[in-house]
Design a protein around this motif. Structure first.
Motif: not given
Length: 308
Positions: A251-268
């Motif tokens: 669950d720690e992996y899931e928490k850390l990874g949540a929204g991580a791709l969007a942070r890179a793609v959308i937010d930069g």
């Protein structure tokens, strides 16, 4: 360069654009298809309504074939499977599961089904279930990956199945494309190189990070979880490694990874975002149109394959 897959799908060049979640939208997919390849809209875990809108946008840009990638673990997979039939999509690629339960419906709508596979056993299983072709993806690819390299995976799958094989993972120029054909592939799938396309709407920081990547800058995170992902090294990847070292609960992996791709793609966010990219990122150093990328791949590959 014509191939069986070109005839099957009605495309000019044997080049697929990788289905990169949050990145492969109507703008990129339509540009690739219009340039003669097969553009693919990535479903990821997005709601079906959103992907339906992207499909319709793409159809306004090009009349050429466009594919949709359905991640079968998505909570919207059933709805997505019906949507591609309703929207007249003619090519579906799949990942993270077996598409068997949708095959009859897709075949009734004349949809070509092409699963992404990481091993010979899974390739055989997909062909038995009715797959028209398979994408053999090596661990060099960005995003979710298996363990076998493209070099060893492709020829083994070519020998094992009687459908066209599309090589993916570590292919970013005509040299890689020519090598894939020498290994027996009928086409190639290219992901990271298309991040550098003008028509790719990923955040500018993401593109710059790709352009500055070195050969050893990617790392695979999450092998412990059974869901390994190749990304560029940053603060996020180091935090994933820390979780591995202390055998953290899933669950720690899931928490850390949540929204991580969007942070890179959308937010930069290049520190805390998941910058998915393949090992080929180091040779991607210029922005071009999708048409220029495809023609450069084809020209270089043809020259090498003809002994030029």
């Amino acid at each position: 360069m014509k191939s069986q897959i070109c005839e099957m799908l009605g495309i000019e060049y044997p080049i697929f654009q990788g289905a990169m979640a949050w990145i492969a939208n109507a703008s990129l997919a339509a540009a690739v298809s219009e340039a003669g390849g097969l553009g693919i809209i990535a479903g990821g875990t997005a709601p079906t309504k959103l992907i339906r809108e992207e499909v319709r946008k793409a159809k306004e840009i090009t009349k050429k074939p466009i594919g949709v990638n359905i991640m079968l673990l998505s909570p919207y997979a059933d709805d997505m499977a019906r949507m591609v039939c309703e929207e007249g999509v003619k090519v579906v690629t799949t990942g993270a599961g077996t598409p068997g339960k949708y095959m009859d419906m897709w075949k009734a709508h004349d949809i070509k089904v092409i699963p992404v596979v990481p091993s010979v056993a899974i390739a055989k299983r997909m062909v038995r279930s009715g797959a028209d072709a398979v994408i053999a993806e090596g661990t060099e690819a960005g995003g979710h990956v298996g363990e076998l390299t493209t070099m060893v995976l492709v020829p083994q799958i070519v020998d094992a199945v009687d459908v066209p094989v599309i090589a993916a993972g570590g292919i970013g120029d005509g040299r890689g494309m020519a090598a894939a054909f020498m290994l027996g592939a009928d086409a190639v799938q290219v992901g990271t190189r298309f991040l550098a396309a003008y028509e790719c709407t990923v955040h500018e920081n993401y593109k710059k990070r790709i352009f500055n990547a070195k050969d050893i800058d990617t790392i695979v995170t999450g092998r412990r979880t059974g869901h390994p992902v190749r990304i560029l090294k940053n603060k996020l990847s180091r935090r994933f490694i820390e979780l591995d070292q202390r055998l953290a609960p899933l669950d720690e992996y899931e928490k850390l990874g949540a929204g991580a791709l969007a942070r890179a793609v959308i937010d930069g966010d290049m520190d805390n975002g998941s910058i998915m990219a393949g090992q080929i990122a180091a040779i991607v150093n210029k922005e071009q149109s999708c048409k220029e990328i495809i023609l450069e791949l084809m020209t270089q590959a043809n020259k090498l394959l003809s002994g030029g």
